[in-house]
Design an enzyme around this catalytic site. Structure first.
Site, PDB file in Angstrom:
ATOM      1  CG  HIS A   1     -11.258  -0.440   6.551  1.00  0.00           C
ATOM      2  ND1 HIS A   1     -10.438  -0.463   7.780  1.00  0.00           N
ATOM      3  CD2 HIS A   1     -10.292  -1.365   5.675  1.00  0.00           C
ATOM      4  CE1 HIS A   1      -9.348  -1.021   7.828  1.00  0.00           C
ATOM      5  NE2 HIS A   1      -9.163  -1.756   6.626  1.00  0.00           N
TER       6      HIS A   1
ATOM      7  CE  LYS B   1      -3.924   0.867   4.092  1.00  0.00           C
ATOM      8  NZ  LYS B   1      -5.123   0.752   4.822  1.00  0.00           N
TER       9      LYS B   1
ATOM     10  CG  ASN C   1      -1.883  -1.053   1.129  1.00  0.00           C
ATOM     11  OD1 ASN C   1      -2.438  -1.494   0.073  1.00  0.00           O
ATOM     12  ND2 ASN C   1      -2.116  -1.721   2.231  1.00  0.00           N
TER      13      ASN C   1
ATOM     14  CD  GLU D   1     -12.908   1.882   2.485  1.00  0.00           C
ATOM     15  OE1 GLU D   1     -12.016   1.733   1.767  1.00  0.00           O
ATOM     16  OE2 GLU D   1     -13.446   0.955   3.312  1.00  0.00           O
TER      17      GLU D   1
ATOM     18  CG  ASP E   1     -10.857   5.643   5.946  1.00  0.00           C
ATOM     19  OD1 ASP E   1      -9.592   6.099   5.468  1.00  0.00           O
ATOM     20  OD2 ASP E   1     -10.904   4.257   6.569  1.00  0.00           O
TER      21      ASP E   1
ATOM     22  CB  SER F   1      -9.491  -0.859   1.022  1.00  0.00           C
ATOM     23  OG  SER F   1     -10.547  -1.617   1.439  1.00  0.00           O
TER      24      SER F   1
ATOM     25  CG  HIS G   1      -6.995   2.568   0.046  1.00  0.00           C
ATOM     26  ND1 HIS G   1      -5.818   1.566   0.026  1.00  0.00           N
ATOM     27  CD2 HIS G   1      -7.719   2.182   1.023  1.00  0.00           C
ATOM     28  CE1 HIS G   1      -6.168   0.811   1.115  1.00  0.00           C
ATOM     29  NE2 HIS G   1      -7.314   0.963   1.712  1.00  0.00           N
TER      30      HIS G   1
HETATM   31  C1  LIG Z   1      -5.767   0.293   5.997  1.00  0.00           C
HETATM   32  C2  LIG Z   1      -7.167   1.179   6.220  1.00  0.00           C
HETATM   33  C3  LIG Z   1      -7.342   1.603   7.647  1.00  0.00           C
HETATM   34  C4  LIG Z   1      -6.433   1.309   8.785  1.00  0.00           C
HETATM   35  O1  LIG Z   1      -5.500   1.920   8.678  1.00  0.00           O
HETATM   36  P1  LIG Z   1      -3.975   1.744   9.590  1.00  0.00           P
HETATM   37  O2  LIG Z   1      -3.075   2.866   9.376  1.00  0.00           O
HETATM   38  O3  LIG Z   1      -3.304   0.323   8.592  1.00  0.00           O
HETATM   39  O4  LIG Z   1      -4.294   0.922  11.058  1.00  0.00           O
HETATM   40  C5  LIG Z   1      -8.595   2.433   7.605  1.00  0.00           C
HETATM   41  N1  LIG Z   1      -9.396   2.409   6.715  1.00  0.00           N
HETATM   42  C6  LIG Z   1      -9.128   2.017   5.324  1.00  0.00           C
HETATM   43  C7  LIG Z   1     -10.128   2.194   4.613  1.00  0.00           C
HETATM   44  C8  LIG Z   1      -7.938   1.237   5.150  1.00  0.00           C
HETATM   45  O5  LIG Z   1      -7.794   0.515   4.139  1.00  0.00           O
END
Ligand SMILES: *Cc1c(COP(=O)(O)O)cnc(C)c1O
Length: 381
Positions: free
Chosen positions: A131, A240, A45, A177, A206, A181, A209
Site C-alpha cells: 500500500h 475499515k 471497506n 500486507e 499491515d 487491498s 483488510h
Molecule cells: C486503507 C489502508 C491504509 C490506511 O488506513 P486509513 O485508516 O484509511 O488511513 C493503510 N494500509 C492499507 C493496506 C490500507 O488499505
C-alpha cells in the site's frame, strides 16, 4: 512546481483524472448517489457493516457528552484519556502483543512507524504490491528500499540473502500486507516469519483488510494462522472493518515506548478524538463477540458464493474481488455500465494498481444480502 492546466490535461488524456462525488452510504449495503438514485454499494471497506451499528453510535454519543468533541492536544501533552489507554490494552490483547498504540489514521500509522524504525543505514524490503502508505513511510525513512515479488517467499529469501551478504549488521525491516487491498489475496505469513527470522530481520504486517474479517476473534490473518507472536509490528486501521477511523500498531512494550518517543505522526498530531476511541472500544467488543463471528460468517458465505461464480471456489476468503479489465478507459466504461444497472464499483487505476491492470474492485460486506450478490451475479453473467 506542478502546473495545473498541463497536469490535469495529461491525466484526462490517460483516463486518470479523478473527481470527488457526493455519495451517501446507507446501512443495508446500499448507497444513494447525488441524483437520489439508490444503488448497491460494492465499494465500501466497512466489511462487517459496523459503520451504522446502533451500539457503536450510542456509545459515541455518550462519549461526546462526557469527554467533549475533541482530544484538545497531542497524546504526550494532554490528549490521552482513559479511553485511549483502554483501547490500546484491548488491541494488544487481541493481537497477542505486549502493547499497542493508536494513531489518527492507518496512513499516519504506516508513515510514522516505518520512518521511525529504520534510517539511512538500514533496509526496507517490501512486497511489490504494498500500500502507498507503507511505501511513503519507507521513503520518508531514508532507508534503502528493495521490493520482492508479490507473495513470493523465494524472492524475499533471495533479497534478504543479497543484503546480508554485503551488510551483515544492517537493520532490515520486512513489510507486507496480510490481505492485499486491491487483489484480496493473502500473504504467506508463516513462511515470511520463518524467512525474516532466518536472516535476522524484523517484520511489519499491515492487517488493514484482514482485521475484523479473519481469525476466530477477528484479529486478522496472523490470528487465523497462529503467527501473531512472530510478527514484531502488527499494524492496521480502524477505518475499515471497525467502521470508524484511526490506525494502530501492536508490538512489544519496548518498541511501543520507543515509538511514543520517536514516531513523528504520533507525537506531532492531535490525539484521536475520544468519541472515535469510544466507538472503537465498542466496535472491538462486537468484532470479538458471537455477533462478530456471525458477521464474519455472512462475509464468508457471500464471498464463497461470488467466488464460485467467478470459478475461484477454492480461493481463501476475503471480501475483496478484483475484476481486472486492463485499460483505464475500459475499466471506467465497465464501472459506468454497472452503475447504470444499479451497482457502484469504481474503476481502480494507476498508481493505485500497476499500469495495464485497471480494474473494478468489488467488496462484499456483512451488510449485503444473498439477494444483492445474486443480482450482481445475474448481471455479470
Ligand atoms: C486503507 C489502508 C491504509 C490506511 O488506513 P486509513 O485508516 O484509511 O488511513 C493503510 N494500509 C492499507 C493496506 C490500507 O488499505
Amino acid at each position: 512546481m506542478i502546473e495545473p492546466t498541463k497536469f490535469l490535461k495529461e491525466l484526462s488524456d490517460e483516463g486518470l483524472f479523478r473527481a470527488l462525488r457526493n455519495i451517501e452510504c446507507l446501512p443495508d449495503g446500499m448507497a444513494r448517489m447525488a441524483d437520489g438514485r439508490e444503488v448497491v454499494n460494492l465499494a465500501s471497506n466497512d466489511y462487517l457493516g459496523l459503520a451504522h451499528h446502533p451500539a457503536i453510535i450510542s456509545r459515541m454519543k455518550d462519549a461526546l457528552g462526557r469527554y467533549g468533541a475533541g482530544a484538545m492536544a497531542s497524546r504526550l501533552v494532554t490528549g490521552t484519556r482513559d479511553l485511549h489507554t483502554q483501547l490500546e490494552q484491548e488491541l494488544a490483547r487481541m493481537k497477542h502483543a505486549e502493547a499497542a498504540l493508536c494513531f489518527s489514521a492507518g496512513y499516519t500509522t504506516s508513515v510514522g512507524v516505518i520512518s521511525s524504525l529504520v534510517g539511512k543505514d538500514d533496509f526496507v524490503v517490501m512486497d511489490k504490491l504494498s500500500h502507498a502508505s507503507l511505501i511513503d513511510g519507507a521513503k520518508l525513512s531514508g532507508a534503502t528500499i528493495r521490493t520482492f515479488l508479490h507473495n513470493n517467499v523465494a524472492s524475499l529469501d533471495a533479497k534478504l540473502a543479497q543484503i546480508r551478504a554485503k551488510f551483515p549488521h544492517a537493520g532490515i525491516l520486512v513489510v507486507t500486507e496480510s490481505v492485499f487491498s486491491m487483489d484480496g489475496d493473502r500473504a504467506p505469513l508463516a513462511e515470511i516469519v520463518d524467512i525474516k527470522n532466518k536472516w535476522g530481520a524484523v517484520l511489519l504486517v499491515d492487517e488493514a483488510h484482514g482485521f475484523g474479517v479473519l481469525g476466530e476473534y477477528g484479529a486478522g490473518l496472523a490470528e487465523e494462522l497462529g503467527v501473531s507472536e512472530g510478527i514484531e509490528f502488527q499494524m492496521g486501521t480502524l477505518s475499515k472493518s471497525a467502521g470508524l477511523s484511526g490506525g494502530y500498531v501492536a508490538t512489544s512494550r519496548a518498541w511501543a515506548d520507543t515509538l511514543i518517543n520517536s514516531a513523528r505522526s504520533f507525537i506531532y498530531s492531535t490525539a484521536p478524538s475520544p468519541v472515535m476511541i469510544a466507538g472503537a472500544l465498542e466496535s472491538l467488543g462486537i468484532i470479538r463477540s458471537d455477533e462478530g463471528k456471525k458477521r464474519r460468517e455472512q462475509v464468508r458465505l457471500l464471498a464463497k458464493r461470488f467466488s464460485t461464480f467467478l470459478g475461484e471456489a477454492s480461493r481463501p476468503t476475503s471480501s475483496i474481488f478484483p475484476v481486472v479489465i486492463g485499460s483505464n478507459e475500459d475499466a471506467l466504461a465497465a464501472s459506468q455500465s454497472l452503475l447504470e444497472k444499479g451497482f457502484l464499483a469504481p474503476a481502480i487505476r494507476f498508481p493505485t494498481v500497476p499500469k495495464g491492470t485497471a480494474r473494478l474492485r468489488i467488496t462484499l460486506t456483512a451488510a449485503h444480502s444473498i439477494e444483492q450478490v445474486d443480482q450482481l451475479i445475474n448481471l455479470m453473467k
